[in-house]
Design an enzyme around this catalytic site. Sequence first.
Site, mmCIF file in Angstrom:
data_model
loop_
_atom_site.group_PDB
_atom_site.id
_atom_site.type_symbol
_atom_site.label_atom_id
_atom_site.label_comp_id
_atom_site.label_asym_id
_atom_site.label_seq_id
_atom_site.Cartn_x
_atom_site.Cartn_y
_atom_site.Cartn_z
ATOM 1 N N CYS A 94 1.344 0.639 22.039
ATOM 2 C CA CYS A 94 0.076 1.320 22.275
ATOM 3 C C CYS A 94 0.122 2.134 23.568
ATOM 4 O O CYS A 94 0.836 3.116 23.631
ATOM 5 C CB CYS A 94 -1.074 0.309 22.234
ATOM 6 S SG CYS A 94 -2.678 1.097 21.956
ATOM 7 N N HIS A 139 -0.240 -3.174 17.242
ATOM 8 C CA HIS A 139 -0.057 -4.284 18.188
ATOM 9 C C HIS A 139 0.587 -5.506 17.529
ATOM 10 O O HIS A 139 -0.126 -6.408 17.074
ATOM 11 C CB HIS A 139 -1.416 -4.711 18.743
ATOM 12 C CG HIS A 139 -1.983 -3.777 19.756
ATOM 13 N ND1 HIS A 139 -1.703 -3.857 21.102
ATOM 14 C CD2 HIS A 139 -2.814 -2.717 19.616
ATOM 15 C CE1 HIS A 139 -2.346 -2.897 21.751
ATOM 16 N NE2 HIS A 139 -3.029 -2.191 20.870
ATOM 17 N N GLU A 147 1.926 -7.980 18.911
ATOM 18 C CA GLU A 147 1.635 -9.201 19.683
ATOM 19 C C GLU A 147 0.315 -9.849 19.266
ATOM 20 O O GLU A 147 0.029 -10.973 19.657
ATOM 21 C CB GLU A 147 1.656 -8.900 21.192
ATOM 22 C CG GLU A 147 0.394 -8.277 21.775
ATOM 23 C CD GLU A 147 0.264 -6.784 21.528
ATOM 24 O OE1 GLU A 147 1.000 -6.240 20.681
ATOM 25 O OE2 GLU A 147 -0.597 -6.153 22.187
#
Lengths: 76, 221
Positions: free
Chosen positions: B87, B195, B197
């Site tokens: 990002c 994302h 994560e």
Amino acid sequence: MKARVTVSLKPGVLDPQGRAILHALEGLGFSGVTDVRVGKLIELELAEGTPLETVEEMGRRLLANTVIENFRVEPA
Amino acid sequence: MKSGVVVFPGSNCDRDLMVALELVTGTRPVALWHAEAEVPAGLDLIALPGGFSHGDYLRSGAIAARAPVMRAVADHAGRGGLVLGICNGFQVLTEAGLLPGALMRNAGLDFICRDVALEVVTTDSAFTRGYRPGETITVPVAHHDGNFQADAETLDRLEQQGQVAFRYAGEVNGSARRIAGILNDRRNVLGLMPHPERCVEEAHGNLDGRRLFAGLVSVLA
């Protein structure tokens, strides 16, 4: 002394903000606007005698992203 | 596997990324402060997290890309070390010239925060080897400036050299050729807008991001 750096999108780079502004202008009844491009105006306060080439370098290294933007330096 | 996560003023996914890396790799990453010109020796991976570094002032990632730590990141990449930008981290990598192209305002002008379907375009990298070629995965995005643009020549080269890592399965933000993530030509630097994560444990309801980090572990152990 002052310098003015005008940053604009390169021709051909899509400008979604410009398009939104164009549509808003049309919504207000302004006809005949065929394109809108949004740029930035950066005003620098500089030590006397700063060469404009230094400002050009600032443009290349930070103020503009030359992948998508052009910039112009002028004394103000 | 030794990893470091860069923290810029305004990063806000750095802790999530550190938690994900520790969960999958078993080793706690070190935090790397943006103003430090040197990073600990022996790092396998340097990761740049999501967020709004320096308030997105000037352009997203522009000021962070000129931070002292970025010279160390470039040196690490130059040595073949792995670099991952998620990002805002992806935006920083393009601004720093470590990846080609630029990330512009989303075509619809809205901030987009939702799950998106991604096609895994190449599995030929440390980051994507945990997936199957052509597989569709689901990973959340949360960005305002994710509209990837580059000139036609660069886009052709990215596609021909297999540097497109992930593609949006449908239209999301106006990105050229629906590109969601790219590799550099050496394939050791990955930038992506989604994302991973945020989908690494059962509680997230989705584990599709976990395999990206697991793939790194399988390379680096």
